[in-house]
Every structure is written in C-alpha cells, then in structure tokens.
Design a protein around this motif. Structure first.
Motif, mmCIF file in Angstrom:
data_model
loop_
_atom_site.group_PDB
_atom_site.id
_atom_site.type_symbol
_atom_site.label_atom_id
_atom_site.label_comp_id
_atom_site.label_asym_id
_atom_site.label_seq_id
_atom_site.Cartn_x
_atom_site.Cartn_y
_atom_site.Cartn_z
ATOM 1 N N GLY A 144 0.793 -1.226 0.000
ATOM 2 C CA GLY A 144 0.000 0.000 0.000
ATOM 3 C C GLY A 144 0.825 1.277 0.000
ATOM 4 N N LEU A 145 2.163 1.161 -0.034
ATOM 5 C CA LEU A 145 3.024 2.341 -0.057
ATOM 6 C C LEU A 145 2.731 3.190 -1.288
ATOM 7 C CD1 LEU A 145 5.596 3.853 1.081
ATOM 8 C CD2 LEU A 145 6.910 2.439 -0.514
ATOM 9 N N ALA A 146 2.661 4.500 -1.083
ATOM 10 C CA ALA A 146 2.527 5.470 -2.178
ATOM 11 C C ALA A 146 3.402 6.660 -1.819
ATOM 12 C CB ALA A 146 1.072 5.903 -2.340
ATOM 13 N N GLY A 147 3.918 7.348 -2.827
ATOM 14 C CA GLY A 147 4.690 8.536 -2.510
ATOM 15 C C GLY A 147 5.569 9.023 -3.635
ATOM 16 N N LYS A 148 6.263 10.133 -3.335
ATOM 17 C CA LYS A 148 7.180 10.777 -4.281
ATOM 18 C C LYS A 148 8.483 11.078 -3.567
ATOM 19 C CE LYS A 148 3.686 12.939 -7.184
ATOM 20 N NZ LYS A 148 3.981 12.437 -8.490
ATOM 21 N N MET A 149 9.577 10.885 -4.300
ATOM 22 C CA MET A 149 10.899 11.127 -3.746
ATOM 23 C C MET A 149 11.567 12.270 -4.501
ATOM 24 S SD MET A 149 14.138 8.486 -3.449
ATOM 25 C CE MET A 149 13.452 7.495 -2.124
ATOM 26 N N ASN A 150 12.140 13.204 -3.750
ATOM 27 C CA ASN A 150 12.966 14.249 -4.342
ATOM 28 C C ASN A 150 14.418 13.861 -4.138
ATOM 29 O OD1 ASN A 150 10.972 16.154 -5.207
ATOM 30 N ND2 ASN A 150 10.621 16.612 -3.052
ATOM 31 N N ILE A 151 15.211 14.021 -5.186
ATOM 32 C CA ILE A 151 16.638 13.719 -5.134
ATOM 33 C C ILE A 151 17.410 15.024 -5.275
ATOM 34 C CG2 ILE A 151 18.545 12.586 -6.332
ATOM 35 C CD1 ILE A 151 16.560 10.376 -7.119
ATOM 36 N N ASN A 152 18.400 15.207 -4.394
ATOM 37 C CA ASN A 152 19.253 16.392 -4.451
ATOM 38 C C ASN A 152 20.697 15.939 -4.589
ATOM 39 O OD1 ASN A 152 17.168 18.449 -3.850
ATOM 40 N ND2 ASN A 152 17.032 17.301 -1.937
ATOM 41 N N ILE A 153 21.455 16.652 -5.433
ATOM 42 C CA ILE A 153 22.880 16.366 -5.595
ATOM 43 C C ILE A 153 23.631 17.668 -5.370
ATOM 44 C CG2 ILE A 153 24.678 15.460 -7.111
ATOM 45 C CD1 ILE A 153 22.375 14.118 -8.746
ATOM 46 N N VAL A 154 24.438 17.697 -4.312
ATOM 47 C CA VAL A 154 25.228 18.879 -3.971
ATOM 48 C C VAL A 154 26.667 18.418 -3.757
ATOM 49 C CG1 VAL A 154 25.564 20.762 -2.328
ATOM 50 C CG2 VAL A 154 23.241 20.014 -2.901
ATOM 51 N N ASP A 155 27.588 19.013 -4.509
ATOM 52 C CA ASP A 155 29.008 18.658 -4.412
ATOM 53 C C ASP A 155 29.238 17.159 -4.561
ATOM 54 O OD1 ASP A 155 29.689 21.356 -4.003
ATOM 55 O OD2 ASP A 155 29.438 21.169 -1.821
ATOM 56 N N GLY A 156 28.480 16.536 -5.466
ATOM 57 C CA GLY A 156 28.634 15.113 -5.742
ATOM 58 C C GLY A 156 27.982 14.186 -4.726
ATOM 59 N N LYS A 157 27.373 14.737 -3.673
ATOM 60 C CA LYS A 157 26.700 13.929 -2.645
ATOM 61 C C LYS A 157 25.200 13.872 -2.944
ATOM 62 C CE LYS A 157 30.267 14.127 0.478
ATOM 63 N NZ LYS A 157 31.189 13.091 0.432
ATOM 64 N N HIS A 158 24.639 12.650 -2.874
ATOM 65 C CA HIS A 158 23.220 12.429 -3.165
ATOM 66 C C HIS A 158 22.416 12.322 -1.866
ATOM 67 C CE1 HIS A 158 25.159 11.096 -6.861
ATOM 68 N NE2 HIS A 158 23.989 11.188 -7.466
ATOM 69 N N THR A 159 21.314 13.059 -1.796
ATOM 70 C CA THR A 159 20.380 12.925 -0.684
ATOM 71 C C THR A 159 18.972 12.763 -1.246
ATOM 72 O OG1 THR A 159 20.056 15.317 -0.460
ATOM 73 C CG2 THR A 159 21.789 14.309 0.903
ATOM 74 N N TYR A 160 18.085 12.229 -0.397
ATOM 75 C CA TYR A 160 16.689 12.065 -0.794
ATOM 76 C C TYR A 160 15.785 12.682 0.263
ATOM 77 C CZ TYR A 160 16.584 8.244 2.589
ATOM 78 O OH TYR A 160 16.669 7.513 3.746
ATOM 79 N N ASP A 161 14.625 13.082 -0.192
ATOM 80 C CA ASP A 161 13.558 13.609 0.647
ATOM 81 C C ASP A 161 12.298 12.907 0.138
ATOM 82 O OD1 ASP A 161 11.740 15.095 2.082
ATOM 83 O OD2 ASP A 161 12.578 17.029 1.522
ATOM 84 N N PHE A 162 11.718 12.017 0.933
ATOM 85 C CA PHE A 162 10.673 11.100 0.498
ATOM 86 C C PHE A 162 9.403 11.359 1.290
ATOM 87 C CE2 PHE A 162 9.837 6.200 0.108
ATOM 88 C CZ PHE A 162 8.931 6.422 -0.908
ATOM 89 N N GLU A 163 8.354 11.851 0.622
ATOM 90 C CA GLU A 163 7.036 11.991 1.230
ATOM 91 C C GLU A 163 6.215 10.792 0.794
ATOM 92 O OE1 GLU A 163 5.223 15.752 0.409
ATOM 93 O OE2 GLU A 163 6.356 16.712 2.038
ATOM 94 N N PHE A 164 5.638 10.078 1.770
ATOM 95 C CA PHE A 164 4.938 8.850 1.430
ATOM 96 C C PHE A 164 3.779 8.597 2.383
ATOM 97 C CE2 PHE A 164 8.179 7.747 4.477
ATOM 98 C CZ PHE A 164 7.606 6.775 5.285
ATOM 99 N N THR A 165 2.927 7.695 1.976
ATOM 100 C CA THR A 165 1.850 7.214 2.824
ATOM 101 C C THR A 165 1.935 5.700 2.897
ATOM 102 O OG1 THR A 165 0.270 7.108 0.997
ATOM 103 C CG2 THR A 165 0.281 9.137 2.304
ATOM 104 N N LEU A 166 1.542 5.199 4.060
ATOM 105 C CA LEU A 166 1.404 3.762 4.285
ATOM 106 C C LEU A 166 0.057 3.572 4.964
ATOM 107 C CD1 LEU A 166 4.764 2.341 5.696
ATOM 108 C CD2 LEU A 166 3.467 1.465 3.759
ATOM 109 N N PRO A 167 -0.726 2.611 4.503
ATOM 110 C CA PRO A 167 -2.006 2.388 5.180
ATOM 111 C C PRO A 167 -1.773 1.915 6.613
ATOM 112 C CG PRO A 167 -1.644 0.750 3.465
ATOM 113 C CD PRO A 167 -0.505 1.711 3.400
ATOM 114 N N GLU A 168 -2.635 2.343 7.504
ATOM 115 C CA GLU A 168 -2.496 1.924 8.894
ATOM 116 C C GLU A 168 -2.865 0.456 9.049
ATOM 117 O OE1 GLU A 168 -4.308 4.679 11.602
ATOM 118 O OE2 GLU A 168 -3.444 6.377 10.531
ATOM 119 N N ASN A 169 -3.791 -0.020 8.225
ATOM 120 C CA ASN A 169 -4.194 -1.431 8.234
ATOM 121 C C ASN A 169 -4.201 -1.947 6.812
ATOM 122 O OD1 ASN A 169 -4.820 -1.576 11.061
ATOM 123 N ND2 ASN A 169 -6.601 -0.321 10.609
ATOM 124 N N PRO A 170 -3.012 -2.344 6.281
ATOM 125 C CA PRO A 170 -2.952 -2.757 4.861
ATOM 126 C C PRO A 170 -3.782 -3.994 4.581
ATOM 127 C CG PRO A 170 -0.857 -3.188 5.970
ATOM 128 C CD PRO A 170 -1.742 -2.499 6.951
#
Length: 163
Positions: free
Chosen positions: A137-163
């Motif tokens: 039931g996972l849903a969501g979008k991930m933002n990827i950032n690259i600064v000085d060759g380093k990769h980071t993510y920022d992930f907004e998502f939902t998970l059902p409380e009772n899948p």
C-alpha cells in the motif's frame, strides 16, 4: 498506439470510490523520510535493436541510508539532443529492498527526468501497488538532491495503517 495502451487500464478502477486505492488513501497518513545514498552506474553497450548509440542504457545499484535503509537495482534509459544548453531525458525503474522507517519490504520507483536547455525537471514516484511485506500500500514521491557530488533524498509517502 496510445489508445491501445490506455485501453489496458479500466476506467472503473480509476474512479470507483469503493476501489482499494480509495480506501487506502482514507486510512493512510503522510510520512516523511530523509537520508543519503550512493549510486553506481554501469553503462551498457549500445544495442541497435533499441535505438543504438542514440539511447544510452545503464544498470543502477544504490545503497540508501537514513530513514530508508535499503539497496536497489534498476535500469535507466537516457537520450541527449546535443542542443545548446544541454537537453535530454531519462526514464528509470528501480526495485528497492530494505526498511523504510522500520517497515520491511520492497517497492518500485519510477523516474522521469527532463533537461530542457539546462533546466532540470525530475519526478520519482512509487509505482502503485508495488509494495511488498510491511510496505504493501506504499505510495509517494521522492525528491533527489545532488550537492558537491553527494546524493540525498527527501521522500514523502503514505502507508495504510491497516494494509
């Protein structure tokens, strides 16, 4: 060809308020995950059957850290136009396996990236119904950032409380 592709998706599944997707959204809460990752890109030789040198194909391997402790494997296709200011695009699918804020399982991320005369646009989305284990039931979008060759993510998502 597009009408044939669209006909494979029944309209009822997208609009039926009693569908599992509608129920899932009602019982899910918005969550947030951040961290870093390393990526290994393995360029593959050109294949004349799939566009030759005009379409690059790469295998991906990632190691995620932080709220997402996972590995992933995937495939990316990319093409550049050679236009001034660097234009091109890429698509990728990657299977992520590990733990997201303590929930173990797998899911698939779909990437769509465009570079329009040097201006980037990127969308990384969880493929619907791709979650397994505690990530069903996972849903969501991930933002990827690259600064000085380093990769980071920022992930907004939902998970059902009772899948």
């Amino acid at each position: 060809m597009l009408p044939l592709v669209l006909s494979a998706f029944p309209a009822r599944a997208q609009t039926d308020p009693k569908s599992p997707a509608s129920t899932r959204k009602e019982t899910a809460k918005l969550l947030h995950a951040t961290g870093s990752f390393e990526v290994k890109i393995d360029p593959q030789p050109p294949d004349e059957k799939s566009g030759g040198a005009a379409v690059g194909r790469m295998l991906l391997e990632k190691q995620f850290h932080g709220d997402l402790e996972a590995t992933s494997k995937g495939t990316m296709l990319a093409a550049g136009t050679g236009a001034k200011g660097s234009s091109g695009g890429y698509v990728a699918l990657e299977v992520v396996s590990g733990s997201l804020k303590g929930h173990a399982g797998t899911f698939v991320l779909q990437h769509t990236g465009i570079m329009d005369h040097g201006t980037p646009s990127l969308s990384v989305t969880v493929v619907p119904d791709s979650g397994t284990g505690q990530l069903v039931g996972l849903a969501g979008k991930m933002n990827i950032n690259i600064v000085d060759g380093k990769h980071t993510y920022d992930f907004e998502f939902t998970l059902p409380e009772n899948p």
